[in-house]
Motif scaffolding. Structure first.
Motif, PDB file in Angstrom:
ATOM      1  N   ILE A 299      58.273  28.850 -16.588  1.00 17.09           N
ATOM      2  CA  ILE A 299      59.188  27.873 -16.008  1.00 17.09           C
ATOM      3  C   ILE A 299      58.417  26.828 -15.219  1.00 17.09           C
ATOM      4  O   ILE A 299      58.710  25.631 -15.270  1.00 17.09           O
ATOM      5  CB  ILE A 299      60.215  28.571 -15.081  1.00 17.09           C
ATOM      6  N   ILE A 300      57.368  27.267 -14.528  1.00 18.25           N
ATOM      7  CA  ILE A 300      56.626  26.385 -13.639  1.00 18.25           C
ATOM      8  C   ILE A 300      55.503  25.645 -14.362  1.00 18.25           C
ATOM      9  O   ILE A 300      55.236  24.478 -14.081  1.00 18.25           O
ATOM     10  CB  ILE A 300      56.087  27.199 -12.437  1.00 18.25           C
ATOM     11  N   HIS A 301      54.863  26.320 -15.305  1.00 19.32           N
ATOM     12  CA  HIS A 301      53.674  25.728 -15.940  1.00 19.32           C
ATOM     13  C   HIS A 301      53.867  25.306 -17.390  1.00 19.32           C
ATOM     14  O   HIS A 301      52.993  24.662 -17.949  1.00 19.32           O
ATOM     15  CB  HIS A 301      52.504  26.722 -15.868  1.00 19.32           C
ATOM     16  N   ASN A 302      54.985  25.675 -17.995  1.00 13.83           N
ATOM     17  CA  ASN A 302      55.161  25.406 -19.418  1.00 13.83           C
ATOM     18  C   ASN A 302      56.569  24.872 -19.680  1.00 13.83           C
ATOM     19  O   ASN A 302      57.429  25.584 -20.217  1.00 13.83           O
ATOM     20  CB  ASN A 302      54.909  26.693 -20.225  1.00 13.83           C
ATOM     21  N   PRO A 303      56.846  23.633 -19.316  1.00 16.04           N
ATOM     22  CA  PRO A 303      58.217  23.103 -19.429  1.00 16.04           C
ATOM     23  C   PRO A 303      58.778  23.149 -20.841  1.00 16.04           C
ATOM     24  O   PRO A 303      59.997  23.277 -21.015  1.00 16.04           O
ATOM     25  CB  PRO A 303      58.084  21.663 -18.922  1.00 16.04           C
ATOM     26  N   ARG A 304      57.931  23.073 -21.845  1.00 16.31           N
ATOM     27  CA  ARG A 304      58.447  23.115 -23.221  1.00 16.31           C
ATOM     28  C   ARG A 304      59.085  24.468 -23.525  1.00 16.31           C
ATOM     29  O   ARG A 304      60.018  24.553 -24.323  1.00 16.31           O
ATOM     30  CB  ARG A 304      57.321  22.823 -24.216  1.00 16.31           C
ATOM     31  N   ALA A 305      58.607  25.522 -22.877  1.00 17.93           N
ATOM     32  CA  ALA A 305      59.215  26.842 -23.060  1.00 17.93           C
ATOM     33  C   ALA A 305      60.629  26.861 -22.487  1.00 17.93           C
ATOM     34  O   ALA A 305      61.534  27.503 -23.035  1.00 17.93           O
ATOM     35  CB  ALA A 305      58.362  27.922 -22.405  1.00 17.93           C
ATOM     36  N   VAL A 306      60.825  26.138 -21.382  1.00 19.80           N
ATOM     37  CA  VAL A 306      62.158  26.071 -20.778  1.00 19.80           C
ATOM     38  C   VAL A 306      63.111  25.310 -21.693  1.00 19.80           C
ATOM     39  O   VAL A 306      64.279  25.683 -21.847  1.00 19.80           O
ATOM     40  CB  VAL A 306      62.103  25.404 -19.388  1.00 19.80           C
ATOM     41  N   VAL A 307      62.628  24.250 -22.295  1.00 17.03           N
ATOM     42  CA  VAL A 307      63.448  23.492 -23.242  1.00 17.03           C
ATOM     43  C   VAL A 307      63.838  24.386 -24.417  1.00 17.03           C
ATOM     44  O   VAL A 307      64.999  24.402 -24.859  1.00 17.03           O
ATOM     45  CB  VAL A 307      62.697  22.243 -23.741  1.00 17.03           C
ATOM     46  N   ASN A 308      62.878  25.163 -24.908  1.00 15.36           N
ATOM     47  CA  ASN A 308      63.133  26.083 -26.019  1.00 15.36           C
ATOM     48  C   ASN A 308      64.179  27.122 -25.618  1.00 15.36           C
ATOM     49  O   ASN A 308      65.114  27.433 -26.373  1.00 15.36           O
ATOM     50  CB  ASN A 308      61.828  26.757 -26.425  1.00 15.36           C
ATOM     51  N   PHE A 309      64.043  27.663 -24.414  1.00 15.05           N
ATOM     52  CA  PHE A 309      65.000  28.640 -23.885  1.00 15.05           C
ATOM     53  C   PHE A 309      66.390  28.020 -23.806  1.00 15.05           C
ATOM     54  O   PHE A 309      67.390  28.638 -24.195  1.00 15.05           O
ATOM     55  CB  PHE A 309      64.537  29.096 -22.503  1.00 15.05           C
ATOM     56  N   CYS A 310      66.457  26.793 -23.298  1.00 14.30           N
ATOM     57  CA  CYS A 310      67.730  26.084 -23.154  1.00 14.30           C
ATOM     58  C   CYS A 310      68.421  25.924 -24.506  1.00 14.30           C
ATOM     59  O   CYS A 310      69.621  26.204 -24.646  1.00 14.30           O
ATOM     60  CB  CYS A 310      67.487  24.720 -22.512  1.00 14.30           C
TER      61      CYS A 310
END
Length: 347
Positions: free
Chosen positions: A228-239
């Motif tokens: 969440i803090i270091h890999n924003p693209r992972a958060v987008v993928n999660f979303c």
């Protein structure tokens, strides 16, 4: 879990304290997503249930040592919390929106599982009564330690957030010290909180429960606070995978929102001004980093964690006894954390 025409899309984010779950909701911008409904707290419908169940050190004692009054009070509040969740779900259906709720794994755990799990018959009295729309049967499989039946849980898309235990548990202990200074918790409460909160076993059991479901054997979504803090693209993928709107996401904000104002008992102690105020103060402590920020604070999540080095720091910060407690809780939690982390969303 499967979503049918009869059951609307509902997302249940399962967390434990200090896993950056409020930061995740801030980035997802859940309250302002046009097609999403949630509570002012972003969930936490079972907050009152856990505070009631844990009152007076109850969770340290097996159920046979609970008074009838304590059992009845806990049962009533658990049902009230569930009914409120269902009221929001009905509203989401009427508005054709996704229902979103965040809950700590042990808040909707059947309270008897802390000490009396070997006596399943004693646990039944805390299980919630579900509306007829969820079917006539209510079963509880081995990994379902909650107060809600398998049939009911299958109507939610269950997703998870985790964080390295060395970071989460130390952060939690620091927060407990601050809470004790404002009278929210005493020394016994701190000890009880560390026992009930510093574990990922309930998260893992519910994750495994998801894997066992016959209708749609898809690995549930897991996101790590470090990503969440270091890999924003992972958060987008999660979303995206959670069915939420990526266009509503935000990684910067104005820092003026005080979510802690929304925190007050909903069921237990309703109408007690002192109780309401102390819960707001406690929430402001727990949410202080987020409320004072204008974006993601990367320093709160080191890229790598050396447990031995953390223990050395804890001995200086907290003393040997607390450092040893935190080390044991951390090392005991690592197998569950690593297992869940292996299933996390990546880019």
């Amino acid at each position: 879990m499967s979503i049918t025409n009869e059951q609307p899309h509902r997302v249940l984010l399962v967390s434990v304290p200090r896993t950056a779950s409020n930061l995740l909701l801030k980035i997802l911008n859940v309250p302002n997503q046009p097609g999403v409904l949630t509570s002012p707290k972003g969930g936490y419908f079972f907050y009152d249930a856990f505070t009631t169940a844990s009152r007076g050190g109850r969770l340290d004692r097996p159920l046979e040592e609970w008074t009838t009054e304590a059992k009845n009070e806990t049962k009533v509040v658990i049902q009230q919390c569930f009914d409120e969740l269902e009221a929001y779900s009905a509203r989401a259906r009427a508005e054709n929106k996704i229902m979103f709720a965040k809950e700590h794994a042990f808040w909707f755990l059947n309270p008897g599982n802390f000490t009396s799990a070997e006596c399943p018959e004693q646990l039944k009295e805390f299980n919630v009564s579900t509306p007829e729309r969820y079917g006539p049967s209510q079963t509880f499989s081995a990994n379902n330690k909650t107060v809600m039946s398998d049939e009911y849980l299958r109507t939610w898309q269950i997703v998870f957030i985790i964080r390295h235990p060395a970071l989460a548990w130390a952060s939690m202990y620091r927060a407990m010290i601050k809470l004790s200074k404002v009278g929210f918790i005493d020394d016994d409460g701190i000890r009880g909180t560390t026992v009930t909160n510093m574990t990922m076993q309930w998260t893992r059991k519910l994750f495994d429960w998801c894997l066992e479901q016959p209708d749609k054997p898809v690995t549930p979504l897991v996101i790590d606070a470090n990503d969440i803090i270091h890999n924003p693209r992972a958060v987008v993928n999660f979303c995206e995978k959670a069915g939420l709107d990526t266009a509503s996401m935000q990684f910067e904000w104005n820092g003026n929102e005080k979510k802690s104002e929304n925190w007050a008992p909903e069921s237990a102690n309703m109408g007690n001004p002192e109780e309401v105020e102390i819960h707001k103060v406690a929430a402001s402590i727990m949410l202080s980093t987020l409320e004072e920020s204008t974006g993601v604070v990367k320093g709160k999540a080191p890229v790598s964690v050396d447990i031995d080095a953390e223990v050395t720091k804890w001995r200086i910060e907290f003393g040997d006894e607390v450092a040893e407690m935190l080390e044991k809780a951390t090392r005991d939690s690592m197998p569950d954390y690593e297992y869940l982390k292996a299933n996390r969303v990546t880019v």
